[in-house]
Each structure stands twice: as structure tokens, then as C-alpha cells.
Design a protein around this motif. Structure first.
Motif, PDB file in Angstrom:
ATOM      1  N   ILE A 199      -3.629   4.666  -2.294  1.00  0.00           N
ATOM      2  CA  ILE A 199      -4.822   5.265  -1.683  1.00  0.00           C
ATOM      3  C   ILE A 199      -4.609   6.745  -1.435  1.00  0.00           C
ATOM      4  O   ILE A 199      -3.698   7.147  -0.713  1.00  0.00           O
ATOM      5  CB  ILE A 199      -5.173   4.555  -0.366  1.00  0.00           C
ATOM      6  CG1 ILE A 199      -5.467   3.071  -0.649  1.00  0.00           C
ATOM      7  CG2 ILE A 199      -6.385   5.226   0.304  1.00  0.00           C
ATOM      8  CD1 ILE A 199      -5.629   2.234   0.591  1.00  0.00           C
ATOM      9  N   ASN A 200      -5.444   7.554  -2.079  1.00  0.00           N
ATOM     10  CA  ASN A 200      -5.444   8.991  -1.813  1.00  0.00           C
ATOM     11  C   ASN A 200      -6.398   9.236  -0.642  1.00  0.00           C
ATOM     12  O   ASN A 200      -7.581   8.892  -0.724  1.00  0.00           O
ATOM     13  CB  ASN A 200      -5.905   9.759  -3.050  1.00  0.00           C
ATOM     14  CG  ASN A 200      -5.635  11.250  -2.898  1.00  0.00           C
ATOM     15  OD1 ASN A 200      -5.965  11.840  -1.870  1.00  0.00           O
ATOM     16  ND2 ASN A 200      -5.025  11.854  -3.903  1.00  0.00           N
ATOM     17  N   ALA A 243      -7.790   8.837   6.725  1.00  0.00           N
ATOM     18  CA  ALA A 243      -7.906   7.379   6.562  1.00  0.00           C
ATOM     19  C   ALA A 243      -7.385   6.640   7.788  1.00  0.00           C
ATOM     20  O   ALA A 243      -6.494   7.122   8.484  1.00  0.00           O
ATOM     21  CB  ALA A 243      -7.124   6.924   5.335  1.00  0.00           C
ATOM     22  N   VAL A 284       0.831  -1.206   0.000  1.00  0.00           N
ATOM     23  CA  VAL A 284       0.000   0.000   0.000  1.00  0.00           C
ATOM     24  C   VAL A 284       0.866   1.256   0.000  1.00  0.00           C
ATOM     25  O   VAL A 284       1.923   1.305   0.630  1.00  0.00           O
ATOM     26  CB  VAL A 284      -1.000   0.004   1.193  1.00  0.00           C
ATOM     27  CG1 VAL A 284      -0.283  -0.013   2.527  1.00  0.00           C
ATOM     28  CG2 VAL A 284      -1.958   1.190   1.132  1.00  0.00           C
ATOM     29  N   SER A 297      -5.691   0.594  -8.218  1.00  0.00           N
ATOM     30  CA  SER A 297      -5.008  -0.701  -8.147  1.00  0.00           C
ATOM     31  C   SER A 297      -4.967  -1.328  -9.531  1.00  0.00           C
ATOM     32  O   SER A 297      -5.512  -0.780 -10.499  1.00  0.00           O
ATOM     33  CB  SER A 297      -5.732  -1.625  -7.166  1.00  0.00           C
ATOM     34  OG  SER A 297      -7.059  -1.794  -7.575  1.00  0.00           O
ATOM     35  N   PHE A 318       0.202   5.457   0.446  1.00  0.00           N
ATOM     36  CA  PHE A 318      -0.743   6.545   0.707  1.00  0.00           C
ATOM     37  C   PHE A 318      -0.244   7.832   0.062  1.00  0.00           C
ATOM     38  O   PHE A 318       0.936   8.164   0.155  1.00  0.00           O
ATOM     39  CB  PHE A 318      -0.916   6.741   2.216  1.00  0.00           C
ATOM     40  CG  PHE A 318      -1.649   5.610   2.865  1.00  0.00           C
ATOM     41  CD1 PHE A 318      -3.026   5.514   2.770  1.00  0.00           C
ATOM     42  CD2 PHE A 318      -0.956   4.610   3.539  1.00  0.00           C
ATOM     43  CE1 PHE A 318      -3.712   4.443   3.345  1.00  0.00           C
ATOM     44  CE2 PHE A 318      -1.623   3.543   4.118  1.00  0.00           C
ATOM     45  CZ  PHE A 318      -3.001   3.461   4.018  1.00  0.00           C
ATOM     46  N   VAL A 332     -11.176   0.080   1.526  1.00  0.00           N
ATOM     47  CA  VAL A 332     -10.307  -0.512   0.524  1.00  0.00           C
ATOM     48  C   VAL A 332      -9.625  -1.733   1.129  1.00  0.00           C
ATOM     49  O   VAL A 332      -9.088  -1.665   2.237  1.00  0.00           O
ATOM     50  CB  VAL A 332      -9.202   0.488   0.096  1.00  0.00           C
ATOM     51  CG1 VAL A 332      -8.388  -0.083  -1.061  1.00  0.00           C
ATOM     52  CG2 VAL A 332      -9.787   1.842  -0.275  1.00  0.00           C
ATOM     53  N   VAL A 392      -1.983  -1.402  -3.824  1.00  0.00           N
ATOM     54  CA  VAL A 392      -3.024  -0.366  -3.889  1.00  0.00           C
ATOM     55  C   VAL A 392      -2.427   0.996  -3.547  1.00  0.00           C
ATOM     56  O   VAL A 392      -1.630   1.115  -2.615  1.00  0.00           O
ATOM     57  CB  VAL A 392      -4.173  -0.648  -2.887  1.00  0.00           C
ATOM     58  CG1 VAL A 392      -5.330   0.306  -3.113  1.00  0.00           C
ATOM     59  CG2 VAL A 392      -4.636  -2.076  -2.974  1.00  0.00           C
ATOM     60  N   SER A 438      -8.972   5.358  -4.569  1.00  0.00           N
ATOM     61  CA  SER A 438      -7.915   4.340  -4.583  1.00  0.00           C
ATOM     62  C   SER A 438      -7.693   3.820  -5.997  1.00  0.00           C
ATOM     63  O   SER A 438      -8.597   3.845  -6.842  1.00  0.00           O
ATOM     64  CB  SER A 438      -8.260   3.196  -3.633  1.00  0.00           C
ATOM     65  OG  SER A 438      -9.391   2.513  -4.099  1.00  0.00           O
ATOM     66  N   TYR A 453      -5.833   2.798   8.647  1.00  0.00           N
ATOM     67  CA  TYR A 453      -5.324   1.551   8.059  1.00  0.00           C
ATOM     68  C   TYR A 453      -5.086   0.531   9.168  1.00  0.00           C
ATOM     69  O   TYR A 453      -4.262   0.746  10.044  1.00  0.00           O
ATOM     70  CB  TYR A 453      -4.026   1.833   7.302  1.00  0.00           C
ATOM     71  CG  TYR A 453      -3.317   0.617   6.733  1.00  0.00           C
ATOM     72  CD1 TYR A 453      -4.004  -0.529   6.363  1.00  0.00           C
ATOM     73  CD2 TYR A 453      -1.933   0.642   6.534  1.00  0.00           C
ATOM     74  CE1 TYR A 453      -3.341  -1.630   5.835  1.00  0.00           C
ATOM     75  CE2 TYR A 453      -1.260  -0.454   5.998  1.00  0.00           C
ATOM     76  CZ  TYR A 453      -1.968  -1.590   5.653  1.00  0.00           C
ATOM     77  OH  TYR A 453      -1.304  -2.677   5.123  1.00  0.00           O
TER      78      TYR A 453
END
Ligand code: ZN
Length: 241
Positions: free
Chosen positions: A181-182, A199, A144, A157, A146, A171, A179, A155, A201
Motif C-alpha cells: 500500500i502506497n 493511511a 502488508v 496485490s 507500506f 484496502v 498487499v 495498492s 491501518y
């Protein structure tokens, strides 16, 4: 291990305080700030202080570097340009040193963090199309990454060579898939939702959630106008544009 990831605060203290309050209730083990702590909003020093108090992992954004002479602002739009000129007047040597020493890229065991893109962080390019996504995914050594910069939570991918984009608020991470991820923006969302974004995680679960937080937008807007910053910067946060 639980991370709270946030960025594009843009000196919006009201949004940051609301997000910090909500994030603390998620009880993260570690915070990650994805850059653009300042620029646009009326409280750059207060925002830097609050963020540093979290002892977070921090990567720098284009506005951070622009404010401390590490990025040319000739190509900034006129509002961003004016906001950087105003911000420069607020920062003392201690803030300048902190921002100048902040790196552009963080590569952890299970997380990559960068403001724009992992393939050329110093260019501050946006991840917008299939080609950008592939370049970024190829550069990642973790499952991942970010990012921020566009202020739009999303996101990206790739499965069996096909790039996919998602704006779902959760996600799945891992399972052999990489992936990007914004995490959206705390202080100046641009997805037509004016609420602040961050976010969470959960590494063991392999899940990321994008969360939104209401804050006192009117107060933040009034402070932008009172500070003599461009009016449009106060207007746009009301609409999330
Ligand atoms: Zn930004």
C-alpha cells in the motif's frame, strides 16, 4: 492495534500540521513515517521535530539520505538537486545524525515499512509494473507492506498469480493475501489531488483507509518562494502534480 502511516512530508509544515491534527483524532496506537521527511519544502527542521515528537517508527527516503550525504544527487532533477543543496544548509549536526541513523527498512510482526520497495530499499526504485510488484511481494514476510516514494496513493496485490492495482481509498488486508500500500504524500501529492494523504491501518479488522486532508497550500507555497527555493516547487503543490 491501530497504526497511522504517513510520509513524503517533504518539509511542508502546513500539510504536516493539518495531517497530524486529523491523525490524532483517529487515535492511533503507533505512528509510522515512511520517509522523505525533507527536501522540496521550506521547513525541514520543524517537520523533523514534529515527526520525532510522535515517537514513530521511521524509515528514510531518498531525499533524507541525499541531504546527509548518504545518496549521490547527481541523478536528481535540477529542482530536487537545488532543494537538497538548500536543505543541507538548514540542518545542524543533530538533524544530520538523526537522518544518518535512520534505517531504510522496518520489519515488524505484522507490518513491513519501506520508502521505495522491500527488495532493494537502497536503490530507491519505484513499484510501477507487474514485475516490480511480484519482486516486492516475494520479499515480504508480512501480509502488508507500506511504501511511499511515488506520492500516489495506491495498492498492489496478487491473486492466483494475477497482479492487480487499485486506487480505492480502502484496502482489505490479510485473508492470505499480501498487499503493498502506497500511502501517498503529505507534502507533495502527485495524483492531481493537492490534499495531503495518509493511511490508517486497523490490524484486527484487516482494513486500511487512505484519508485526505485540506491544508493551507498558499501559505506553504509562499514560504517556498520566500526561502529562495525553485518556484516550480511552489506551483506544483497547488495542483497535486
Ligand atoms: Zn518523496
Amino acid at each position: 492495534m491501530r497504526y497511522a502511516i504517513f510520509g513524503d512530508v517533504h518539509a511542508n509544515l502546513e500539510a504536516l500540521e493539518a495531517v497530524l491534527d486529523k491523525m490524532s483524532r483517529d487515535k492511533p496506537d503507533k505512528y509510522i513515517c515512511i520517509g522523505d521527511l525533507i527536501g522540496y519544502g521550506a521547513n525541514p527542521c520543524e517537520c523533523i521535530d514534529k515527526i520525532r515528537a510522535l515517537n514513530p517508527i521511521v524509515v528514510a527516503g531518498n531525499h533524507d539520505y541525499a541531504a546527509v550525504g548518504l545518496l549521490n544527487i547527481d541523478f536528481f532533477n535540477s529542482y530536487a538537486f537545488k532543494a537538497i543543496e538548500w536543505t543541507r544548509l538548514q540542518l545542524n549536526a543533530q538533524y544530520i545524525k538523526f537522518l544518518q541513523q535512520t534505517k531504510l527498512l522496518y520489519k515488524g510482526d505484522n507490518i513491513t515499512a519501506v520508502h521505495s520497495s522491500p527488495y532493494s530499499p537502497e536503490m530507491f526504485e519505484y513499484i510501477e509494473n507487474n514485475f516490480d510488484v511480484q519482486l516486492a511481494l516475494n520479499e515480504m514476510k508480512t501480509s502488508v507492506c507500506f511504501v511511499g516514494h511515488s506520492h500516489i496513493p495506491m495498492s498492489f496485490s496478487m491473486t492466483r498469480g494475477v497482479v492487480s492495482f487499485s486506487s480505492e481509498p480502502y484496502v482489505q488486508v490479510g485473508k492470505g493475501n499480501k498487499v503493498i500500500i502506497n500511502v501517498g504524500s503529505v507534502g507533495q501529492p502527485r495524483d492531481e489531488n493537492p490534499n495531503a494523504s495518509y493511511a490508517i491501518y486497523e490490524v484486527e479488522e484487516g482494513m486500511v483507509w487512505i484519508k485526505r486532508v485540506e491544508y493551507d497550500i498558499e501559505k506553504a507555497a509562499r514560504k517556498i518562494i520566500d526561502a529562495g527555493l525553485p518556484d516550480v516547487l511552489a506551483e506544483r503543490i497547488k495542483y497535486g502534480r
